[in-house]
Design a protein around this motif. Structure first.
Motif, PDB file in Angstrom:
ATOM      1  N   ASP A 108      43.709 -10.577  -3.945  1.00 22.14           N
ATOM      2  CA  ASP A 108      42.414 -10.788  -3.081  1.00 22.14           C
ATOM      3  C   ASP A 108      41.332 -11.030  -3.795  1.00 22.14           C
ATOM      4  OD1 ASP A 108      43.592 -10.009  -0.644  1.00 22.14           O
ATOM      5  OD2 ASP A 108      43.473  -7.875  -0.973  1.00 22.14           O
ATOM      6  N   TRP A 109      41.047 -10.560  -5.071  1.00 25.96           N
ATOM      7  CA  TRP A 109      39.838 -11.003  -5.801  1.00 25.96           C
ATOM      8  C   TRP A 109      40.125 -10.766  -7.250  1.00 25.96           C
ATOM      9  CZ3 TRP A 109      38.537  -6.516  -8.140  1.00 25.96           C
ATOM     10  CH2 TRP A 109      38.432  -5.221  -7.524  1.00 25.96           C
ATOM     11  N   GLN A 111      36.736 -14.661  -5.349  1.00 26.54           N
ATOM     12  CA  GLN A 111      37.511 -14.442  -4.356  1.00 26.54           C
ATOM     13  C   GLN A 111      38.774 -15.408  -4.108  1.00 26.54           C
ATOM     14  OE1 GLN A 111      35.650 -14.553  -0.515  1.00 26.54           O
ATOM     15  NE2 GLN A 111      37.136 -14.033   0.698  1.00 26.54           N
ATOM     16  N   PRO A 132      34.654  -3.317  -4.677  1.00 24.36           N
ATOM     17  CA  PRO A 132      34.788  -3.674  -5.978  1.00 24.36           C
ATOM     18  C   PRO A 132      35.561  -2.593  -6.879  1.00 24.36           C
ATOM     19  CG  PRO A 132      32.553  -4.155  -5.110  1.00 24.36           C
ATOM     20  CD  PRO A 132      33.202  -3.381  -4.185  1.00 24.36           C
ATOM     21  N   ASN A 150      32.035  -9.315   5.144  1.00 23.00           N
ATOM     22  CA  ASN A 150      33.290  -9.728   3.877  1.00 23.00           C
ATOM     23  C   ASN A 150      32.485  -9.234   2.579  1.00 23.00           C
ATOM     24  OD1 ASN A 150      34.843 -11.092   2.105  1.00 23.00           O
ATOM     25  ND2 ASN A 150      34.440 -12.961   2.884  1.00 23.00           N
ATOM     26  N   GLU A 162      37.581  -9.974 -10.881  1.00 25.97           N
ATOM     27  CA  GLU A 162      36.408  -9.520 -11.402  1.00 25.97           C
ATOM     28  C   GLU A 162      36.335  -9.795 -12.833  1.00 25.97           C
ATOM     29  OE1 GLU A 162      34.313  -6.664  -7.988  1.00 25.97           O
ATOM     30  OE2 GLU A 162      35.274  -5.846  -9.725  1.00 25.97           O
ATOM     31  N   SER A 190      39.782  -7.009   2.134  1.00 27.62           N
ATOM     32  CA  SER A 190      39.875  -6.635   0.577  1.00 27.62           C
ATOM     33  C   SER A 190      39.343  -5.164   0.259  1.00 27.62           C
ATOM     34  CB  SER A 190      38.958  -7.685  -0.257  1.00 27.62           C
ATOM     35  OG  SER A 190      39.593  -8.912  -0.088  1.00 27.62           O
ATOM     36  N   ASP A 239      33.678  -9.555  -0.306  1.00 29.89           N
ATOM     37  CA  ASP A 239      33.639 -10.624  -1.498  1.00 29.89           C
ATOM     38  C   ASP A 239      32.439 -11.599  -1.379  1.00 29.89           C
ATOM     39  OD1 ASP A 239      36.222  -9.708  -2.363  1.00 29.89           O
ATOM     40  OD2 ASP A 239      37.101 -10.612  -0.449  1.00 29.89           O
ATOM     41  N   ARG A 240      31.605 -11.628  -0.444  1.00 30.54           N
ATOM     42  CA  ARG A 240      30.330 -12.537  -0.428  1.00 30.54           C
ATOM     43  C   ARG A 240      29.305 -11.758  -1.077  1.00 30.54           C
ATOM     44  NH1 ARG A 240      29.771 -14.593   5.483  1.00 30.54           N
ATOM     45  NH2 ARG A 240      27.870 -15.893   4.383  1.00 30.54           N
ATOM     46  N   THR A 267      30.482 -15.601  -7.793  1.00 36.35           N
ATOM     47  CA  THR A 267      28.995 -14.805  -7.630  1.00 36.35           C
ATOM     48  C   THR A 267      29.003 -14.059  -8.924  1.00 36.35           C
ATOM     49  OG1 THR A 267      29.650 -14.513  -5.535  1.00 36.35           O
ATOM     50  CG2 THR A 267      27.853 -13.290  -6.309  1.00 36.35           C
ATOM     51  N   HIS A 280      32.442 -12.343  -9.699  1.00 28.68           N
ATOM     52  CA  HIS A 280      33.571 -11.902  -8.679  1.00 28.68           C
ATOM     53  C   HIS A 280      34.033 -13.154  -7.846  1.00 28.68           C
ATOM     54  CE1 HIS A 280      35.179  -9.011  -5.706  1.00 28.68           C
ATOM     55  NE2 HIS A 280      35.289 -10.196  -4.784  1.00 28.68           N
TER      56      HIS A 280
END
Length: 819
Positions: A811-812, A614, A585, A558, A814, A582, A560-561, A648, A612
């Protein structure tokens, strides 16, 4: 490529081994049986490849040195070959036919698949280590100074081969495959099949010494060489143990034939010493246990001959001295770092890690028959289990009678060697761990089958009234062997050839542009993408900066982590084609897309994200969280705000922009409530449905608009499964596997033109077949649809306009600095 790896390569290997065997035979006084030339020659080639890869300077010359050794052997041994051919074509034919039959059976899943691949894919990723090790050692020798230890590729090589890990099998494999310019990934399984075929000659000789006729000994040798557990080890590519088995059986023949060579010249011990040294190079210091079992018999015989005055003490001492010196030379890299070699052996013997064994193997597996789709599994309850244990009882009784036959017929040399082999098994089982116990079971299993055939030989003797019983017993032994191996043949998973072909093209296209972050779980990519310096967060050795990105070995990655700053060292990211995942970046752009994979490159000058966020399972983004993210983007060093937002945060200067990854529209089919016929739900780690033969699943779904939609299946399917929509067939999938059933790939989509509204989709599997892998993995985890051509897009806005992102599905998101 298929013909080159499965036909040309083993022929070249055989010629090199026989040529080297002829050279060793000439040096030792020409006492070797014809069937020992190939295994002894293979041992000699291991020794030569170990010496050439001992230094960085000579390592690249290894393929040519091996070729030269084989050619020299044919030159000096040509008179013997000509004499043997003119005097015994029948014997030569059997000597060739038995190893060929063993080779074909061992490689059957690949041969009948008709494509370059390797078997039992995903079962033992150690084969990936042997591939990169064989490639690296031939190219660089022992020079590990240039490895990137911050990535998986460098860590694997350093952890194994920079610690005195036994590499004899790898240097032989790499040197011979490079001689023909073959990709190691496709030459690997033919090499393993050839390695076990080397054991067929010694097995046939041992059976002939028991009194079996030429034909009977040839047929029986196949079952001795490939009992169920050995066949399983060949299928999973346990390259070290398979080569060691051939060396051990060849040592057994030399023990039986001891009068023919120990009473010869002072160089007569060279073949024994070469086998011992090669075994140590291939398996490690632990191989000494089997060498000791053979040596005890030889020493006892020598002592008796010396005391009877038939042999001189001084000459015997010279034989021992020459043999010892030869052993040292043949395994020089091992002896040069004896402390390291001992540490590796102790680590393997003491490890509590069971590897790919969920439960310890049963001691009964040493007997031979085992009617399960893998040596790691138990036979299914019912007929398969009952028949397995009935066959085991028959073999045990036959083996016990075989011991009586050996003693009554005064085969003391063979009896002593068998006793030594069984003693090694008992001792190592008592003091070893699960992983070591399994290896010892495999190496010892042919001895039990040999004893059972000894009983057949005893019952078949001229004048015996038990010949009918001998024939029935022989047929039972053959039937148990054939049935056990056939079940594993059906259950073997084969590596996806198309996927690796695509990865190989990436290795050429993007060579030298790494380090590369690789998100699918596939440790064989370490070899295929070796020029891209691969790092896999879900590998055994993940990049240190990305530890924890995958929850466990083989689990999904993942991104996103990952803290945004952790991506800074990766110019490239390789992902599989998976619309559910996802995208990387915002600093990365898509530069290549194939059938199975996508390559993302870092945009030059693109800033690293400050934070970031998620999205929670694709839910509409809440304004409060977006607002906090915007303040993190718009206020310099807003560490506290970013942490309060639960995002994060990366080191760097705050910027003033937000970038959001807009989701691809998708329609998900709910498998939990789908109508399933004959398919069970496999709940372990949410894998999904097990697609057994004669089964199917049918589900209704609704698309919001007309057009071309892609139907995606997530899972893996070694056997063929069919997909249809509204009764019309879309196509089928077969041979599509991932590196782990708990992290299945998203398979190549099926495009279909649909009208708006409700439709019905069916995934079905037909009956059983004789195709390789028909009983292999077949799991269905998810089905979903996406509009054809739809891609995840990026939405950019200034931090001041963060309200425009509220309530939409992303999805995310930033927070980034200005470009």
């Amino acid at each position: 490529m298929f013909v080159s790896t499965t036909l040309v390569y083993p022929v070249v290997l055989a010629l090199l081994c026989v040529g080297t065997g002829l050279l060793i035979d000439r040096l030792s006084g020409q006492h070797l049986s014809g069937a020992l030339l190939a295994p002894v020659g293979a041992a000699g080639l291991i020794a030569a490849s170990q010496l050439t890869t001992y230094t960085t300077t000579t390592a690249p010359a290894t393929p040519y040195v091996l070729a030269a050794v084989g050619l020299v052997g044919f030159a000096v041994g040509w008179p013997r070959l000509r004499a043997q051919a003119s005097g015994g074509w029948v014997s030569l034919g059997w000597g060739t036919a038995v190893p060929v039959v063993v080779y074909v059976l061992a490689l059957a899943p690949v041969l009948f698949a008709g494509r370059p691949t390797f078997s039992s894919y995903g079962v033992l990723p150690d084969s990936a280590v042997h591939m990169i090790g064989a490639d690296f050692l031939i190219g660089h020798g022992p020079d590990y100074s240039g490895l990137d230890l911050g990535n998986s590729y460098g860590q694997y090589l350093s952890a194994y081969f920079n610690t005195s890990y036994p590499s004899g099998s790898d240097t032989l494999f790499g040197g011979t495959a490079r001689l023909l310019g073959l990709p190691l990934i496709w030459a690997f399984q033919p090499f393993c099949a050839f390695a076990v075929a080397l054991a067929a000659g010694p097995a046939r000789l041992l059976l002939a010494r028991l009194g079996l006729g030429r034909s009977a000994a040839g047929v029986a040798a196949v079952s001795v060489t490939l009992p169920a557990i050995v066949y399983g080890y060949v299928l999973v590519g346990s390259i070290k143990e398979i080569l060691a088995l051939a060396m051990i059986l060849a040592l057994g023949v030399l023990v039986v034939d001891r009068p023919s060579w120990l009473a010869g010249s002072v160089t007569s011990a060279i073949p024994f010493a070469v086998l011992a040294g090669a075994g140590v190079s291939a398996l490690g210091i632990g191989f000494g246990a089997w060498v000791a079992a053979a040596l005890l018999v030889l020493v006892a015989w020598l002592a008796a001959e010396i005391s009877a005055g038939r042999l001189g003490l001084a000459r015997s001492a010279w034989v021992a001295l020459v043999g010892g010196a030869t052993t040292v030379i043949c395994a020089l890299p091992t002896w040069a770092d004896l402390a390291g070699s001992l540490n590796v052996a102790q680590g393997i013997a003491a490890t509590s890690n069971p590897g790919n064994l969920k439960v310890p193997l049963r001691a009964a597996q040493i007997v031979g028959p085992w009617l399960a789709d893998s040596y790691r599994h138990r036979p299914a309850r019912g007929f398969a289990r009952d028949l397995t244990y009935a066959l085991i009882v028959v073999v045990v009784l036959a083996a016990a009678w075989g011991v009586v036959v050996l003693i009554r017929r005064r085969f003391y040399g063979l009896t002593g060697w068998v006793a030594g082999m069984l003693s090694v098994w008992v001792v190592l089982t008592v003091y070893g761990t699960t992983w070591v116990d399994a290896k010892v079971l495999m190496i010892t299993a042919p001895v039990i089958t040999l004893l059972a055939w000894c009983a057949v030989a005893g019952l078949w003797r001229p004048g015996s009234g038990w010949r009918v019983l001998a024939a029935v017993l022989g047929l039972i032994l053959l039937a148990g062997f054939a049935a056990s191996d056939a079940v594993q043949y059906r259950g073997s998973d084969l590596a996806p050839t198309g996927r690796y072909g695509e990865l190989a093209s990436l290795n050429t296209r993007f060579a030298g542009r790494g380090p590369t972050l690789f998100t699918p779980f596939d440790e064989w990519s370490l070899y295929v993408l070796r020029k891209m310096d691969v790092g896999g967060p879900d590998f055994v050795y993940p990049p240190p900066k990305l530890v924890g990105v995958a929850k466990a070995h083989g689990d999904p990655v993942n991104l996103d982590r990952v803290a945004p700053s952790a991506f800074a060292g990766y110019p490239l990211i390789v992902t599989d084609r998976n619309p559910l995942a996802s995208r990387p970046p915002s600093a990365y752009r898509l530069v290549w897309r194939g059938t199975y994979y996508e390559v993302w490159a870092r945009t030059p000058g693109a800033p690293t994200a400050i934070a970031h966020l998620q999205a929670a399972s694709g839910d509409p983004a809440g304004c409060r969280r977006i607002g906090r993210l915007a303040r993190a983007a718009g206020v310099a060093r807003a560490v506290g705000v970013a942490r309060a937002a639960g995002v994060t945060r990366a080191a760097g200067v705050a910027g003033g922009n937000l970038v959001a990854a807009k989701r691809v529209p998708r329609v998900t089919i709910d498998l939990k409530h789908a109508a399933s016929s004959g398919w069970d739900r496999y709940a372990v780690r949410s894998v999904g449905l097990v697609m057994t033969p004669f089964g199917q699943v049918t589900a209704d779904f609704r698309v919001p608009r007309a057009g071309v939609w892609n139907v995606w299946l997530q899972g893996e399917s070694m056997p063929r499964v069919m997909v249809s929509v509204d009764g019309g067939g879309l196509g089928s999938i077969a041979g599509e596997l991932s590196g782990s059933p708990f992290n299945p790939d998203t398979l190549t989509p099926f495009p279909v033109l649909l009208s708006a509204g409700t439709h019905s989709l069916t995934v079905s599997r037909g009956g059983r077949s004789a195709a390789p892998g028909d009983g292999g993995s077949a799991l269905l985890r998810a089905i979903f649809l996406t509009p054809a051509g739809a891609q995840e897009t990026l939405v950019r806005t200034s931090a001041a306009r963060w309200h425009s992102l509220c309530g939409r599905r992303y999805d995310w998101i930033e927070a980034v600095g200005p470009y």
